[in-house]
Design an enzyme around this catalytic site. Sequence first.
Site, PDB file in Angstrom:
ATOM      1  N   SER A 132       4.127 -10.523  16.338  1.00  0.00           N
ATOM      2  CA  SER A 132       2.753 -10.329  15.865  1.00  0.00           C
ATOM      3  C   SER A 132       1.867 -11.500  16.281  1.00  0.00           C
ATOM      4  O   SER A 132       0.707 -11.321  16.652  1.00  0.00           O
ATOM      5  CB  SER A 132       2.744 -10.194  14.338  1.00  0.00           C
ATOM      6  OG  SER A 132       3.402  -9.015  13.954  1.00  0.00           O
ATOM      7  N   GLN A 279       7.103  26.872  -4.410  1.00  0.00           N
ATOM      8  CA  GLN A 279       5.907  26.020  -4.278  1.00  0.00           C
ATOM      9  C   GLN A 279       6.275  24.568  -3.958  1.00  0.00           C
ATOM     10  O   GLN A 279       5.496  23.850  -3.323  1.00  0.00           O
ATOM     11  CB  GLN A 279       5.058  26.092  -5.549  1.00  0.00           C
ATOM     12  CG  GLN A 279       4.306  27.403  -5.637  1.00  0.00           C
ATOM     13  CD  GLN A 279       3.344  27.457  -6.813  1.00  0.00           C
ATOM     14  OE1 GLN A 279       3.273  26.540  -7.619  1.00  0.00           O
ATOM     15  NE2 GLN A 279       2.625  28.558  -6.910  1.00  0.00           N
ATOM     16  N   GLU A 363       3.639  -2.113  19.484  1.00  0.00           N
ATOM     17  CA  GLU A 363       2.218  -2.212  19.853  1.00  0.00           C
ATOM     18  C   GLU A 363       1.352  -2.598  18.637  1.00  0.00           C
ATOM     19  O   GLU A 363       0.221  -2.127  18.476  1.00  0.00           O
ATOM     20  CB  GLU A 363       1.741  -0.953  20.574  1.00  0.00           C
ATOM     21  CG  GLU A 363       2.509  -0.787  21.885  1.00  0.00           C
ATOM     22  CD  GLU A 363       1.892   0.155  22.884  1.00  0.00           C
ATOM     23  OE1 GLU A 363       0.676   0.375  22.842  1.00  0.00           O
ATOM     24  OE2 GLU A 363       2.655   0.650  23.741  1.00  0.00           O
ATOM     25  N   SER A 366       2.103  -2.020  11.376  1.00  0.00           N
ATOM     26  CA  SER A 366       1.087  -1.487  10.455  1.00  0.00           C
ATOM     27  C   SER A 366       0.337  -2.633   9.773  1.00  0.00           C
ATOM     28  O   SER A 366      -0.866  -2.532   9.513  1.00  0.00           O
ATOM     29  CB  SER A 366       1.747  -0.607   9.385  1.00  0.00           C
ATOM     30  OG  SER A 366       2.311   0.522   9.991  1.00  0.00           O
ATOM     31  N   GLU A 367       1.060  -3.724   9.505  1.00  0.00           N
ATOM     32  CA  GLU A 367       0.422  -4.876   8.844  1.00  0.00           C
ATOM     33  C   GLU A 367      -0.650  -5.473   9.763  1.00  0.00           C
ATOM     34  O   GLU A 367      -1.744  -5.834   9.308  1.00  0.00           O
ATOM     35  CB  GLU A 367       1.483  -5.932   8.488  1.00  0.00           C
ATOM     36  CG  GLU A 367       2.440  -5.525   7.376  1.00  0.00           C
ATOM     37  CD  GLU A 367       3.493  -4.493   7.790  1.00  0.00           C
ATOM     38  OE1 GLU A 367       3.655  -4.215   8.997  1.00  0.00           O
ATOM     39  OE2 GLU A 367       4.153  -3.941   6.892  1.00  0.00           O
TER      40      GLU A 367
END
Length: 379
Positions: A132, A279, A363, A366-367
């Site tokens: 990162s 359902q 790539e 999410s952070e």
Amino acid sequence: MNFELTEEQKLIKRTAKEFANNELAPGAVERDQTKQWPKEAVEKMADLGFMGMMVNPKWDGGGMDTISYAIAMEEVARADDSASVIMSVNNSLVCYLLQKYSSEFIKENYLKDLASGKKLGAFSLSEPQSGSDASNMLTIARKEENCYVLNGTKNWVTNGLNSDYVIVFAVTEQGIGHRGISCFIVDKKNKGFDVGKPEDKLGIRSSDTTELYFDNVKVPKENLIGKEGEGFKIALSTLDGGRIGIASQAIGIAQASLEKSVSYSKERVQFNKPISANQAIQNKLANMAIEIESARLLIYKAAWLKDMNQNFGVAASMAKVYASEVAMRASTECVQIHGGYGYIAETGVERLMRDAKITQIYEGTSEIQRLVIARDLLK
Ligand code: COS
């Protein structure tokens, strides 16, 4: 505002779907199990013009827009996520970068072959200590009279083994942080270049991911992309586009999960009725459909902004973070709906869940996507 695809986009969707259903889907489970790289499929994708979709025809690309690319990526991923990541790296991380930033020399000598699919590309930014925090790299490019000499290690390189050319980011000036990073294209035939053994991964197992080693690799000075010191910005702006591709891969996985869930729940009879009559199952299907449609709209919006030459980085981050989370939820529910049959390799259902996970990581995790979005809100 018009939600209708153009005739060209519809044709691309039909072509990609037909190819994916007929040629990718049949062997996908087996390739995943045996970790077999999809050579024939990649050749066929080149024939279809899927390896350099957004490149100007002048450079042997397809001259298509980013929405078309997102559509094709989704269809390919719906059948085989490994094939889709091979396609995505070549299109959005390699060809896009070269078209936008490289010299005529590089376009003539590298981009043409990459865009037409005669050659395959890889993109190497991450290193064992820098993921990162991408600018914290140790790979060095020392300038000599007519070349740069590269030393260092890259990792998590998709197509590391099967590619011909690699985009490499390396430090040309130390001590000035990201402003000292430059970008190169390297021919893997260069002396001193070596490839590590493919990683044994949770998912996308028939694509290859390797380390790359540079031991005094001499790269001609013409292979510098942009100017010295521009590498980090080239990397980040390229990843903005890459995230549209990965988001599209993610909804391909989610769409496959929904389709398999619909058809299985109509067939599977328990307590004298198909489970789709319950359902509890219907709610799962409806939630999947709502989320997939929302994610797809986020992707098309990001792709459209890119095609309109507007800022699209935040939109791409939103699309990627949401689509990858939708893929994870949809594939997990798909396994749940299939019960025990979802948990075995043969049905091709557990593969979706394993493949979905990486879309939340590569790539930009999410952070990191949320960090990009929040920084924009707070600036
Ligand atoms: N496009 C172009 N330039 C960008 C950019 C973008 N999307 N985002 C930031 N920049 C520029 C900034 O403007 C800044 O330039 P100046 O110093 O001239 O102002 C420079 O790049 C550094 O930006 P910043 O200080 O925000 O960098 P950080 O080190 O804080 O990193 C994040 C920013 C975390 C967003 C970035 O490192 C990132 O995206 N990391 C994830 C990397 C990744 O996706 N790795 C996966 C590789 S493929 S497996």
